[in-house]
Motif scaffolding. Sequence first.
Motif, mmCIF file in Angstrom:
data_model
loop_
_atom_site.group_PDB
_atom_site.id
_atom_site.type_symbol
_atom_site.label_atom_id
_atom_site.label_comp_id
_atom_site.label_asym_id
_atom_site.label_seq_id
_atom_site.Cartn_x
_atom_site.Cartn_y
_atom_site.Cartn_z
ATOM 1 N N SER A 10 0.859 -1.163 0.000
ATOM 2 C CA SER A 10 0.000 0.000 0.000
ATOM 3 C C SER A 10 0.908 1.229 0.000
ATOM 4 C CB SER A 10 -0.855 0.015 1.260
ATOM 5 O OG SER A 10 -1.475 -1.226 1.405
ATOM 6 N N ARG A 106 -6.603 7.360 1.485
ATOM 7 C CA ARG A 106 -7.444 7.341 2.686
ATOM 8 C C ARG A 106 -8.266 8.630 2.775
ATOM 9 N NH1 ARG A 106 -6.653 3.019 2.672
ATOM 10 N NH2 ARG A 106 -5.652 1.540 4.082
ATOM 11 N N ILE B 2 0.515 9.516 10.155
ATOM 12 C CA ILE B 2 0.883 8.774 8.950
ATOM 13 C C ILE B 2 0.716 7.268 9.173
ATOM 14 C CG2 ILE B 2 2.885 8.128 7.554
ATOM 15 C CD1 ILE B 2 3.595 11.153 7.636
ATOM 16 N N MET B 5 -2.789 6.125 8.772
ATOM 17 C CA MET B 5 -3.314 6.136 7.418
ATOM 18 C C MET B 5 -2.657 5.083 6.521
ATOM 19 S SD MET B 5 -3.932 10.121 6.588
ATOM 20 C CE MET B 5 -2.198 10.525 6.591
ATOM 21 N N THR B 6 -1.532 4.546 6.958
ATOM 22 C CA THR B 6 -0.851 3.568 6.122
ATOM 23 C C THR B 6 -1.602 2.243 6.147
ATOM 24 O OG1 THR B 6 1.193 4.624 6.796
ATOM 25 C CG2 THR B 6 1.401 2.554 5.642
ATOM 26 N N GLY B 7 -1.594 1.560 5.021
ATOM 27 C CA GLY B 7 -2.280 0.274 4.930
ATOM 28 C C GLY B 7 -1.584 -0.792 5.736
#
Lengths: 257, 311
Positions: A10, A106, B2, B5-7
């Motif tokens: 991602s 997001r 951050i 929000m990171t996968g």
Amino acid sequence: MTTLDIAARSPRAGGINLTLLGIELRRVLRNRRTVIFTLLFPGAMFLAFGSQYSASDSAGSGNVTAYIMVAMGLYGAAMTASAAGASVALERAQGWSRQLRLTPLRPAAYILVKALSALVMGAIAVGVVNLVGVVQGRAHMPLGTWVSCALLTVLSTLVFAALGLFVGYLVPGETAMQVLGPALAVFAFAGNVFIPISQGSVMWTIASFTPMFGVAEITRYPITNDLPWYAVVNAVVWLGLFVGGAAWRMSRDTGRV
Amino acid sequence: MIDVMTGREPVQGSVQDVAAVRLRGVTKSFGTVQAVRGIDLEIAQGEVVAFLGPNGAGKTTTIDMVLGLSEPTAGDVQVLGMSPREAIDRGLVSAVMQSGGLLKDLSVRETVAYIGSVFASTASVDDVLERAGITELAQRTVGKLSGGEQQRLRFALALLPDPAILLLDEPTTGMDVEGRRRFWEAIRADAAAGRTVLFATHYLEEADQYADRIVLIDSGRTVADGSGAEIRALASGRMLRATLADADPAELSRIRGVDSIEVRGDTVIIHAADSDPVARYLLTRTSATNLEITARGLEDAFLALTGKDDQ
């Protein structure tokens, strides 16, 4: 069938990046209505209001013209930043938010991009009014005061970026900006930005509850050297309300795209 | 911020033997309306599958769940063995939606650059523009594109992450014949490279022509699943049409092999598994004229199968 790269990662930072920010800014700057009403109009307003006074009409550590320039800079920044924020309304109407949900971006990163572009646009608006002020040549205040006022104004635009986002999620499509334009003008009149309201009057008490009052007092503090405590409370409370409202509408939004 | 929000961390290992899409007992209700009433479906990697059904059959609702745009009320959706959201985050699945999803004020190139910038790794902007056949439109404003051109732009966007699975929701709605042909040429060329394609359509010829497998869906359920030929065979037989005054349905229904009879004025329409005895009877024992015999197409199969569900 070749083996899939399932370990594909991602993106970092929820997908936020400079390309995105660059395109966002270009979009706002390309919109002729935004440029005229939010960037040029406040400069023209400053020339109209600020040219009535002579350079010797002093106000705090500067002069009246400088005081008006800061007020118009705030108004311009508020218009630009809220327009940038309210652009989410148009994007939702066009199904763009649905398209974005098919990417790793997001929602929080998307809002951050909007807020950053609103901040940059606010800074440009402040820059334009200040440039007009320099060229016109009647605004006088110490350089440090000048710079402090400009920086405080840019910071204040966050309140209006949040307001724009809130209204953008609340009101559909084009209507968002049609609501914001008149609302900001009313806030500016009621909040001691366009016309001076004498301290201690009933009007002053009313003004101290309106959304532009607090940030207006903060941005010209370097000139007036006077900052009532309730002005700071006003700014913080309105920022909280707008951010909270935007977050609330946004969370409601994800369910139905 | 951050980190939030990171996968998630990537899954390890090969996925060669994992189904591209797997739906188990999936239902979806909106209030009291049941849009999907229980779909089980497994699509292998590399298959080109048509999701065929009338409007309101539950095609879009199902596709939305495969894309993670909505959650099933019950049941389980997996894409390459993971949740739809994870698959999207990794760029393993993308979609061409029916309409919307484009910003009118952006240029074609800007649109592709915008979407491309949010993926961890993507094909180049020029590459996807070329594969979607819109290189010459790169500088054009999206608002000035025709419906077909917009659809090819959506296709270009879908190609950006080089997805393993491509979903198309009624992709040719509103396109003219030529636009439709060019669009499917691009998709077929792309699927030949091994991409799994699932498309929803209510055009029977589209499903028959471009899919290896047709999943027929009606009222939120799967009613048939097979190749175009297999689906046609499900409603085998012929249709006979003749001009016949004073046709007697009771008499005609006694002919061997007759499934149904319909009388419209002077015209009689007979569906029969075996058309020969019916034709012989009509021409020798009645005054029927203008006899036509046609094989039932996919359209009839479609009507027969989806009609059954109502009765």
